[in-house]
Enzyme design. Structure first.
Site, PDB file in Angstrom:
ATOM      1  N   ASP A   1      33.023  38.746  40.671  1.00 13.60           N
ATOM      2  CA  ASP A   1      34.169  38.809  41.591  1.00 13.60           C
ATOM      3  C   ASP A   1      34.116  37.668  42.602  1.00 13.60           C
ATOM      4  O   ASP A   1      34.182  37.870  43.813  1.00 13.60           O
ATOM      5  CB  ASP A   1      34.204  40.151  42.334  1.00 13.60           C
TER       6      ASP A   1
ATOM      7  N   GLU B   1      44.307  44.513  37.896  1.00 12.76           N
ATOM      8  CA  GLU B   1      43.473  44.587  39.088  1.00 12.76           C
ATOM      9  C   GLU B   1      43.092  43.162  39.462  1.00 12.76           C
ATOM     10  O   GLU B   1      43.476  42.197  38.795  1.00 12.76           O
ATOM     11  CB  GLU B   1      42.222  45.437  38.831  1.00 12.76           C
TER      12      GLU B   1
END
Length: 758
Positions: free
Chosen positions: A50, A228
């Protein structure tokens, strides 16, 4: 009066000489010569998921990651990580954002902190992040968005004491996925925070002036079961919402990938390149990044960053399909950080012109200046002449800076390229200008006027003067560092002012230049009405955009044409677990859906298979399957299958996934006795679909590579991800259907064809 006092105070600060006489310093290394090799985080970590990136005002590029162990065992579980680099090649690990002793008090002692998003807001650094559970909303996975602030990108970080976006109950005892924050400071003067995930969809909310609390009611921008990890950039009058789809963390069968939609409004609706909404049940999304058959799979959860030459790059995590897990603790995917060039072709972002993730050396982002300039200490040598002195940032993290006094002018000793990009972090008390291609009155001037609150571009060519101006939003303050970029390329100048230089914009102005206006001449920095501070100054040749996509598979001669015009499939077909309900007649294969499947341990689904020809080929079928919209019909589907055996296969189909209808290209394998399933998600779908699988052989290893594609009209194709099967196998190809008998549904195949690939 307050604004006037603010400007006077800023002028006083800027006018301070900084007590630093000009000292000679070595210029930056030649820009554009550095080379990266994925994964870029490999020198200091085994996993770094991430990722988020920002260039600090100190000139370093900072890279953040989600909470995970940093290394294979033994390794402590870090609560978000920080590293930094000057050039994206050599990295220094700095530590974690939080420690166990300074967890935010409104979160629980067992909470994880995921998916950091880093920005520069009102003169300080703000990190937005996911909190997995909170004290105020007890219960499992009551996700929220938090924020912490710091004076430097390295910290120390101070939590803001509560959620930016609180947990969102579903009403039935659960919570929506309030995860994966991403800030956009838009040119309309407002700050927006995007958040959300598969359970509940992506949403956007306006933030208050501080950027630390949500205000008003959020707006949903994608359907609930697809995306997402959002990231939004403003470009050419469009807002581009980019986000990831599929399971991030399925080990060696992870099909995670990145898609885009765009809108004229930060609130949407966002549509893809064919006009399909990301809110539709038959969900849209233009592919940005997908695995291509090399070592990297599961490519996604990204940041978009622009280098000083104006080239965009996508920074993301991925999984090495041959090393998918941390050795310990068990069950954690190994997801290092990668970077690749991001191109804009026909108005849409795409990684490496569609080539996908790289596993060979690539040109690194341009981070250094030419013309002998020391970008992090721009007044430390004689690369600029005139009214120009060295100073120190006394109120921020800028370090050594250059000072242009009120009414002063400095210019580069050397000429800049004809197609040039100039960038700097600037503090302005009056008006600050960047001049390019200047000769006498002629040339191009970009002016930030803090008093008038405008960004203006002016082109002067003899008596011909053209100009355009954009207002600066109320959040703009000349006393805070703001990134100004000026790019002249192909007869056009584009100027942008931005807080974080991450796709955000305080303002942007573009102007077409008259013929001959762009010239190789020195760059001029000038002020009026007050002094200015300049840091991270770069002058480089503007990047050359890639404007054509890489070639995609094309069909050649027909090798097999099964038109289902007899009472049974023709020669070469073989049934596995045949079902009497499947019939052939009237030129179609009719296949009623049943509660059967070939994924998992049951292996109950019928299959119609044949051996494909050797070499490269493309399989295609035309499928009619009405799965409706919106309702939950998990997991009715039909399409094509590539099979080694029942536990080693690929499957491309039109699938009902909760309330959505998507094209799914998945893989099942037996990993040391454990069956793994993961998929790439494409689409959009329609009642009648065309599906393709393109097969190639790796010339070095003999490995089978299969790439998916889908079409809603048989003419316009969307090519997707690539899965592989071992070289020592002889897979068959064919058709399947199943996933559920309710409501009663029939898949109709009009034909199946095999083509030569060319």
């Amino acid at each position: 009066m307050i604004a006037l006092l603010r400007r006077l105070l800023l002028a006083a600060l800027l006018a301070l000489p900084g007590a630093a006489p000009m000292a000679t310093a070595a210029p930056d290394a030649d820009p554009g010569t550095a080379v990266t090799q994925n994964p870029i985080s490999g020198s200091f970590s085994d996993t770094y998921a991430d990722p988020a990136v920002i260039r600090g005002k100190d000139g370093w590029w900072y890279l953040y990651a989600t909470s995970d162990p940093l290394h294979e065992a033994p390794s402590e579980f870090g609560l978000m990580h920080i590293a930094r680099s000057r050039d994206f090649v050599d990295w220094e690990y700095l530590g974690t954002v939080f420690d166990e002793a300074d967890r935010p008090a409104w979160t629980t002692s067992s909470s994880f902190y995921w998916a950091p998003d880093i920005r520069y807001v009102d003169g300080r650094y703000v990190m937005y992040y996911t909190v997995t559970d909170t004290v105020a909303e007890p219960g499992p996975w009551n996700f929220a968005i938090g924020a912490a602030t710091a004076p430097t990108p390295a910290g120390p970080w101070t939590d803001t004491g509560g959620p930016v976006v609180a947990p969102r109950p579903t009403g039935d005892g659960g919570y929506f996925n309030t995860i994966d924050p991403a800030l956009l400071s838009a040119s309309d003067g407002k700050r927006y925070l995007y958040f959300g995930g598969f359970h509940g969809g992506l949403w956007v909310t306006e933030l208050d002036e501080s950027g630390l609390r949500a205000v008003g009611s959020p707006t949903q921008v994608t359907v609930g079961d697809r995306y997402e990890g959002s990231f939004v950039v403003e470009r050419d009058g469009w807002y581009y919402l980019t986000a990831s789809s599929a399971n991030c963390c399925a080990g060696p069968v992870t099909g995670y990938s990145v898609y885009a939609g765009r809108s004229r409004s930060p609130l949407g609706p966002f549509t893809d390149h064919e006009g399909v909404s990301l809110l539709d049940s038959r969900v849209g999304g233009t592919q940005v990044l997908a695995q291509n058959g090399n070592r990297w799979i599961g490519v996604g959860h990204h940041t978009i960053v622009t280098d000083v030459a104006g080239q965009d790059h996508i920074v993301y995590h991925a999984i090495d399909r041959d090393d998918a897990w941390l050795d310990a603790p068990g069950g954690i995917n190994e997801r290092p950080t990668l970077i690749d060039r991001l191109d804009w072709i026909d108005g849409w972002p795409v990684a490496r012109a569609g080539a996908g993730p790289s596993d060979t050396p690539q040109p690194a982002p341009v981070t250094a200046s030419s013309l002998g300039i020391v970008s992090g200490a721009p007044a430390s040598n004689d690369a600029l002449l005139g009214d120009w002195s060295a100073g120190t940032d006394s109120v921020g993290d800028g370090g050594a800076v250059g000072l242009v006094p009120a009414g002063g002018e400095a210019r580069t000793r050397e000429k800049a390229p004809k197609d040039v990009r100039v960038e700097a972090d600037v503090r302005v008390s009056g008006a600050f200008s960047v001049g390019v291609a200047r000769s006498g009155r002629n040339g191009v001037t970009v002016t930030v006027d803090a008093a008038e609150r405008t960004l203006t571009v002016t082109s002067t060519q003899g008596r011909r003067v053209e100009s355009d101006t954009a207002p600066l939003p109320s959040r703009y303050g000349g006393d805070e560092w703001t990134a100004l970029s000026v790019e002249v390329r192909d007869g056009r100048v584009v100027a942008r002012l931005a807080e974080s230089r991450l796709g955000d914009a305080d303002a942007e102005v573009a102007l077409d230049l008259p013929r001959g206006a762009a010239r190789s001449r020195p760059v001029v920095l000038a002020t009026s009405g007050g002094p200015a501070q300049v840091d991270n100054l770069t002058v480089v040749e503007a990047h050359e955009p890639v404007t054509e996509r890489v070639a995609e598979p094309e069909t050649g001669d027909v090798l097999v044409d099964e038109s289902f015009d007899g009472a049974a499939p023709g020669d070469g077909w073989e049934w596995v677990r045949p079902s009497p309900s499947v019939t052939v007649g009237d030129g179609v294969l009719r296949w009623p859906l049943e509660s059967v499947d070939v994924v998992g341990a049951g292996n109950t689904g019928p299959l119609l298979l044949r051996t494909p020809p050797p070499g490269d080929w493309i399989a295609e079928t035309k499928l009619h399957l009405d799965l409706g919209t919106g309702t939950i019909r998990n997991y009715q589907q039909a399409g094509m299958i590539v099979r080694v055996d029942d536990d080693d296969l690929l499957r491309l189909g039109d699938v009902a996934i909760w309330g959505t209808r998507q094209v799914e290209f998945g893989k099942e394998l037996d990993e040391n006795g454990a069956l793994r399933w993961g998929a790439h998600l494409g689409g959009p779908v329609a009642e009648t679909m065309w599906l393709r699988i393109a097969h190639t052989l790796d010339p070095e290893t003999g490995e089978h590579r299969y790439r998916s594609a889908s079409s809603r009209d048989g003419e316009t194709w969307r090519w997707g991800a690539t899965w592989t099967l071992p070289a020592d196998t002889t897979p068959t190809i064919g058709l399947y259907a199943g996933g559920g008998a309710t409501p009663a549904t029939v898949a109709t195949f009009d034909w199946f064809r095999l083509y030569e690939a060319r």
